[in-house]
Scaffold this motif. Sequence first.
Motif, PDB file in Angstrom:
ATOM      1  N   ASN A 383       0.857  -1.197   0.000  1.00 59.08           N
ATOM      2  CA  ASN A 383       0.000   0.000   0.000  1.00 59.08           C
ATOM      3  C   ASN A 383       0.885   1.236   0.000  1.00 59.08           C
ATOM      4  N   PHE A 384       0.414   2.224  -0.749  1.00 56.41           N
ATOM      5  CA  PHE A 384       1.259   3.389  -1.024  1.00 56.41           C
ATOM      6  C   PHE A 384       0.905   4.526  -0.070  1.00 56.41           C
ATOM      7  N   ILE A 385       1.890   4.984   0.703  1.00 52.94           N
ATOM      8  CA  ILE A 385       1.691   6.218   1.481  1.00 52.94           C
ATOM      9  C   ILE A 385       1.980   7.369   0.523  1.00 52.94           C
ATOM     10  N   MET A 386       0.991   8.274   0.392  1.00 52.71           N
ATOM     11  CA  MET A 386       1.104   9.291  -0.655  1.00 52.71           C
ATOM     12  C   MET A 386       1.754  10.586  -0.140  1.00 52.71           C
ATOM     13  N   LEU A 387       2.403  11.291  -1.064  1.00 54.38           N
ATOM     14  CA  LEU A 387       2.931  12.621  -0.735  1.00 54.38           C
ATOM     15  C   LEU A 387       1.756  13.589  -0.558  1.00 54.38           C
ATOM     16  N   GLU A 388       1.978  14.635   0.206  1.00 57.46           N
ATOM     17  CA  GLU A 388       0.970  15.696   0.311  1.00 57.46           C
ATOM     18  C   GLU A 388       1.565  16.964  -0.284  1.00 57.46           C
ATOM     19  N   ASN A 389       0.953  17.472  -1.336  1.00 54.15           N
ATOM     20  CA  ASN A 389       1.493  18.630  -2.063  1.00 54.15           C
ATOM     21  C   ASN A 389       2.974  18.431  -2.390  1.00 54.15           C
ATOM     22  N   GLY A 390       3.301  17.249  -2.832  1.00 52.72           N
ATOM     23  CA  GLY A 390       4.671  16.975  -3.262  1.00 52.72           C
ATOM     24  C   GLY A 390       5.658  16.734  -2.133  1.00 52.72           C
ATOM     25  N   LYS A 391       5.168  16.739  -0.883  1.00 44.61           N
ATOM     26  CA  LYS A 391       6.093  16.565   0.250  1.00 44.61           C
ATOM     27  C   LYS A 391       5.684  15.363   1.093  1.00 44.61           C
ATOM     28  N   LEU A 392       6.642  14.834   1.887  1.00 51.37           N
ATOM     29  CA  LEU A 392       6.295  13.756   2.810  1.00 51.37           C
ATOM     30  C   LEU A 392       5.237  14.284   3.777  1.00 51.37           C
ATOM     31  N   PRO A 393       4.134  13.537   4.001  1.00 55.22           N
ATOM     32  CA  PRO A 393       3.133  14.043   4.948  1.00 55.22           C
ATOM     33  C   PRO A 393       3.716  14.115   6.358  1.00 55.22           C
ATOM     34  N   VAL A 394       3.168  15.015   7.173  1.00 54.05           N
ATOM     35  CA  VAL A 394       3.682  15.181   8.540  1.00 54.05           C
ATOM     36  C   VAL A 394       3.593  13.855   9.304  1.00 54.05           C
ATOM     37  N   CYS A 395       2.528  13.100   9.033  1.00 53.32           N
ATOM     38  CA  CYS A 395       2.305  11.853   9.779  1.00 53.32           C
ATOM     39  C   CYS A 395       3.089  10.675   9.196  1.00 53.32           C
ATOM     40  N   PHE A 396       3.969  10.923   8.228  1.00 56.53           N
ATOM     41  CA  PHE A 396       4.593   9.834   7.472  1.00 56.53           C
ATOM     42  C   PHE A 396       5.192   8.738   8.353  1.00 56.53           C
ATOM     43  N   GLU A 397       6.072   9.139   9.287  1.00 56.21           N
ATOM     44  CA  GLU A 397       6.753   8.125  10.111  1.00 56.21           C
ATOM     45  C   GLU A 397       5.752   7.395  11.012  1.00 56.21           C
ATOM     46  N   ASP A 398       4.760   8.149  11.541  1.00 52.38           N
ATOM     47  CA  ASP A 398       3.788   7.542  12.471  1.00 52.38           C
ATOM     48  C   ASP A 398       2.918   6.517  11.761  1.00 52.38           C
ATOM     49  N   ILE A 399       2.416   6.895  10.604  1.00 51.75           N
ATOM     50  CA  ILE A 399       1.498   5.990   9.889  1.00 51.75           C
ATOM     51  C   ILE A 399       2.246   4.722   9.465  1.00 51.75           C
ATOM     52  N   LYS A 400       3.492   4.915   9.030  1.00 54.85           N
ATOM     53  CA  LYS A 400       4.299   3.772   8.592  1.00 54.85           C
ATOM     54  C   LYS A 400       4.545   2.832   9.771  1.00 54.85           C
ATOM     55  N   GLU A 401       4.950   3.411  10.877  1.00 58.35           N
ATOM     56  CA  GLU A 401       5.257   2.592  12.063  1.00 58.35           C
ATOM     57  C   GLU A 401       4.012   1.824  12.530  1.00 58.35           C
ATOM     58  N   GLU A 402       2.864   2.504  12.506  1.00 59.52           N
ATOM     59  CA  GLU A 402       1.626   1.813  12.942  1.00 59.52           C
ATOM     60  C   GLU A 402       1.295   0.670  12.002  1.00 59.52           C
ATOM     61  N   MET A 403       1.525   0.870  10.722  1.00 56.81           N
ATOM     62  CA  MET A 403       1.228  -0.195   9.755  1.00 56.81           C
ATOM     63  C   MET A 403       2.197  -1.369   9.941  1.00 56.81           C
ATOM     64  N   TYR A 404       3.460  -1.055  10.171  1.00 53.62           N
ATOM     65  CA  TYR A 404       4.431  -2.137  10.428  1.00 53.62           C
ATOM     66  C   TYR A 404       4.033  -2.911  11.691  1.00 53.62           C
ATOM     67  N   LYS A 405       3.626  -2.155  12.713  1.00 53.77           N
ATOM     68  CA  LYS A 405       3.255  -2.822  13.977  1.00 53.77           C
ATOM     69  C   LYS A 405       2.022  -3.701  13.774  1.00 53.77           C
ATOM     70  N   ALA A 406       1.114  -3.251  12.897  1.00 56.22           N
ATOM     71  CA  ALA A 406      -0.065  -4.083  12.595  1.00 56.22           C
ATOM     72  C   ALA A 406       0.408  -5.417  12.007  1.00 56.22           C
ATOM     73  N   ALA A 407       1.394  -5.363  11.123  1.00 60.34           N
ATOM     74  CA  ALA A 407       1.911  -6.604  10.520  1.00 60.34           C
ATOM     75  C   ALA A 407       2.550  -7.496  11.581  1.00 60.34           C
ATOM     76  N   MET A 408       3.304  -6.857  12.522  1.00 59.01           N
ATOM     77  CA  MET A 408       3.986  -7.640  13.578  1.00 59.01           C
ATOM     78  C   MET A 408       2.966  -8.403  14.425  1.00 59.01           C
ATOM     79  N   LYS A 409       1.800  -7.776  14.628  1.00 63.86           N
ATOM     80  CA  LYS A 409       0.747  -8.385  15.446  1.00 63.86           C
ATOM     81  C   LYS A 409       0.365  -9.774  14.916  1.00 63.86           C
TER      82      LYS A 409
END
Length: 460
Positions: A383-409
């Motif tokens: 699944n693709f985390i999208m840029l916001e107005n051409g930039k990394l979204p502010v929540c980028f690291e948080d959303i990624k980490e939560e998704m990784y943790k979901a997989a670890m579960k």
Amino acid sequence: MKEEIISNLKNIVGKDFVISDLSQMQSYLYDETETLLRPKACEDCVVVKPGSSEEVSKIVKYANKVLIPVVPRGGGTGLCGATIPLKPSIMLSLERLDKIVELDEENLMITVEAGVTLAGLLERLNKHEKLFFPIHPGDEGAQIGGMVAENAGGVNAVRHGIMRNHIKALEVVLPTGELVSLGNKLLKNNMGYDLLNMIIGSEGTLGIVTKATLRLYTKTSNAGTLVVSFDGRKDASLAVSKILQEGITPLAVEYMERFVALESAKHIGKVWPATKGSVDLIFILNEATEDDLYARSEKIVELCEQYNAIDSLIAETTKDQRNILEIRSNAYTAFKENVADALDIAVPPASVPSLIDDLIKIADKYHTVTPSVGHIADGNVHNFIMLENGKLPVCFEDIKEEMYKAAMKYGGTVTAEHGTGKTRKKHMSLQYSEREIEIMKGIKKIFDPNMILNPGTIVN
Ligand SMILES: Cc1cc2nc3c(=O)[nH]c(=O)nc-3n(C[C@H](O)[C@H](O)[C@H](O)COP(=O)(O)OP(=O)(O)OC[C@H]3O[C@@H](n4cnc5c(N)ncnc54)[C@H](O)[C@@H]3O)c2cc1C
């Protein structure tokens, strides 16, 4: 890069095969993660294109003497920043090692140099009446050396597994410059530790692959591609679990959200054939007889209907089948300009429905959408985390980490097939204990005492 070093490299490979001008070097400094990771110290890098394993060996021996990092480079199609330099480096491109060395029809094996592209290998085998190689990551510009180094997967893994399952032997230049041959044409070999399998998936950190011997298989000619449409993501993933439990193993089972399919089709000027529903499953079948093909297709549709499938179609002509595969293969390319990161999570196949639920909830929490495709029968969701107005979204690291943790579960992995590289390195500790990481660092040190091969990748 110092003139003396450039001159010594020219002495090894010839002056035409060294690039030190930054403007000509650009295409050697990036891979497909360019929105996420930029190369560093580019002006102090040099590109070298050896023409033989012996030249690779001489370059690495020289790099050890002057202690300059060496970054092996294949087709640059990688999705984890593994071939991006972060220090002044020798960018060692394998592109000139592009020969098919031997097609061994008796043992069903092919030996190729590392710089042969997947397209080149397929072209050679398409000319052969009987033989094929099953591994197909989406971009045919990938080189065999890069596919070995990343232990590539791709669409056909449902039936044929991953690159590792088909590699019999490798010629490798070790980080100290010695040339070794690992493995052989044996189908069984239990002598000693398995160094061959250490190199596979090591992302150019333990050795430079210069040749590979791969297993081939006989072609079956009754191919069909089935598209089954659903209204619910969860129904689609439950149907896949059921089909696998029934003992049906298609060549490929791909999952694609409809808006992703439409965007991808538009991107390459094609039309997505399904019209009803919001997600599709693509089943690629290749069976011994035409009767088997129809029987299996009917059974798949019947099982999907038990999970509320609302439409299905079968593509029987090669042209229609290719159309569907091309649209699937271009899903990433269609979004690429706006993708911050293409995640590569995998969980055990039976946990995919729950994982997909979790990923949607996490995306909702951050008021975003993460378009999804996946090798769903392998438990592998991109699944693709999208840029916001051409930039990394502010929540980028948080959303990624939560998704990784979901997989670890669910006992999952941060990366199923795209690799750790430089972009996922910091998440190693989500998946591995300190002791496991320490052992990996120890292995790296034994192979590469001067730590010159692809620094910043995996654990070093
Ligand atoms: C549109 C698209 C779709 C993709 N789909 C898939 C997919 O379905 N499945 C999948 O697994 N991957 C997929 N990929 C990722 C990519 O194609 C694979 O990771 C591929 O194996 C990389 O090969 P490469 O030659 O481009 O390697 P590069 O990107 O050049 O390098 C990747 C790593 O391999 C190392 N390396 C390269 N050559 C050698 C060598 N000869 N010896 C030692 N190390 C070497 C590099 O140092 C680096 O660490 C996709 C990529 C794109 C762009």
